[in-house]
Design an enzyme around this catalytic site. Structure first.
Site, PDB file in Angstrom:
ATOM      1  N   SER A   1       0.851  -1.188   0.000  1.00  0.00           N
ATOM      2  CA  SER A   1       0.000   0.000   0.000  1.00  0.00           C
ATOM      3  C   SER A   1       0.883   1.232   0.000  1.00  0.00           C
ATOM      4  O   SER A   1       2.040   1.182   0.459  1.00  0.00           O
ATOM      5  CB  SER A   1      -0.890   0.014   1.253  1.00  0.00           C
ATOM      6  OG  SER A   1      -1.443   1.288   1.491  1.00  0.00           O
TER       7      SER A   1
ATOM      8  N   TYR B   1       0.486   0.037  10.762  1.00  0.00           N
ATOM      9  CA  TYR B   1       0.096  -0.343   9.399  1.00  0.00           C
ATOM     10  C   TYR B   1       1.207  -0.006   8.414  1.00  0.00           C
ATOM     11  O   TYR B   1       1.568  -0.817   7.560  1.00  0.00           O
ATOM     12  CB  TYR B   1      -1.198   0.384   9.009  1.00  0.00           C
ATOM     13  CG  TYR B   1      -1.686   0.039   7.625  1.00  0.00           C
ATOM     14  CD1 TYR B   1      -2.194  -1.220   7.341  1.00  0.00           C
ATOM     15  CD2 TYR B   1      -1.649   0.982   6.595  1.00  0.00           C
ATOM     16  CE1 TYR B   1      -2.646  -1.539   6.067  1.00  0.00           C
ATOM     17  CE2 TYR B   1      -2.107   0.673   5.321  1.00  0.00           C
ATOM     18  CZ  TYR B   1      -2.598  -0.595   5.058  1.00  0.00           C
ATOM     19  OH  TYR B   1      -3.033  -0.907   3.798  1.00  0.00           O
TER      20      TYR B   1
END
Length: 314
Positions: free
Chosen positions: A159, A185
């Site tokens: 990502s 994350y």
């Protein structure tokens, strides 16, 4: 001299089905983790439509069977379900132990995002455990099956969130700093790219290449832990820019199947092309920052991950 970035005839608007059109995967086997929702479903659908036997590796087999039935009806393909909880090393090891035969495509697609502070039984922070360590152990355990295929590809779904944090080796699990779900994350997504870099270095001579991908801005169950007001405002700001799940799966399918990418590994793709290396991701979506491609960090992460995984196996 820097190699030119890889471009294709596809772009951000392309769908997984369009990317896979004309590809023949008959006789090949593919595994897609997290394939019971979101882009995992459309990744699996495109691979099945191209003729692959597709294994949906999912935490909820009941949900997986519903998806498998749907994909089977829409493609006529061979789709089966196998249980896999990436946050549980025992579950990963059981999946590996049950595997038989060659494996041509492994799409490490499953992931969690911005979760509340949660730790596995091993003391691993949940996002790092699920997004990186579980997939690391899975790929490691399936190495021989990937070798047996002869030209296997692994897709590591990352990502643009990787820009939020490098892998903090001195405090992987937030033992000494306040837990921040965004930083957790970010480092897990950086780890996904570093895995592609180091796995390709180690495994390319075995006929295995690994690339990382950024699917794009897509709203799925992945955002279920976001603050509702933040999610709503983000959706409003992204109106007309967000991808559909079919478009979000396109880059994964491209990296898994495109003939032009045979032998290509250790790279980061977005919008069906190799991303530009940038110092900062200014639009929140495009580019890859240097810390995610650092070969020194990639080798260190492999060694740390291997030690953690072997310790968890007992």
């Amino acid at each position: 001299m820097t190699e030119p970035r890889i471009a294709t005839s596809f772009d951000a608007t392309s769908t997984a089905a369009e990317v896979a059109a004309g590809i023949d995967l008959t006789g090949r086997v593919a595994v897609v983790t997290g394939a019971s929702s979101g882009i995992g479903v459309e990744t699996a659908r495109a691979l099945a439509a191209a003729g692959a036997r597709v294994v949906l590796a999912v935490r909820d087999p009941s949900a997986g069977r519903t998806v498998a039935d749907d994909i089977g009806r829409s493609t006529g393909g061979d789709v089966v379900v196998a249980p896999l909880d990436l946050a549980d090393p025992g579950s990963v090891e059981a999946f590996v132990a049950d595997w038989e035969g060659p494996l041509g495509i492994l799409v490490n697609n499953a992931g969690v995002m911005m979760t509340p502070e949660t730790y596995t039984r091993q003391g691993w922070e949940l996002q790092f455990a699920t997004n990186h360590l579980g997939h690391f152990g899975l790929a490691l355990g399936l190495h021989d099956a990937l070798v047996a295929d002869g030209a296997a590809r692994v897709v590591s779904v990352s990502s643009s969130g990787h820009a939020g944090s490098p892998v903090v080796f001195d405090d992987l699990f937030f033992d000494r700093r306040a837990y921040d779900p965004g930083l957790a994350y970010g480092q897990s997504k950086t780890a996904n790219v570093l895995f592609a870099v180091e796995a390709t270095r180690r495994w390319a001579t075995d006929g295995i290449t690994v690339n990382a991908v950024m699917p794009g801005g897509i709203f799925t169950n992945l955002q279920r832990h976001w603050d509702p007001e933040v999610l709503a405002s983000t959706k409003r700001a992204a109106a007309g820019l967000a991808k559909t799940p079919e478009q979000g799966a396109a880059t994964s399918v491209l990296v898994a199947t495109a003939p032009a990418l045979e032998g290509v590994g250790g790279r980061y793709f977005e919008d069906c092309r190799e991303a530009e290396v940038v110092d900062e991701i200014t639009d929140g979506l495009h580019g890859v920052v240097p810390h995610a491609l650092d070969p020194v960090a990639a080798e260190r992460l492999w060694d740390v991950s291997l030690e953690l995984w072997e310790r968890a196996r007992g």
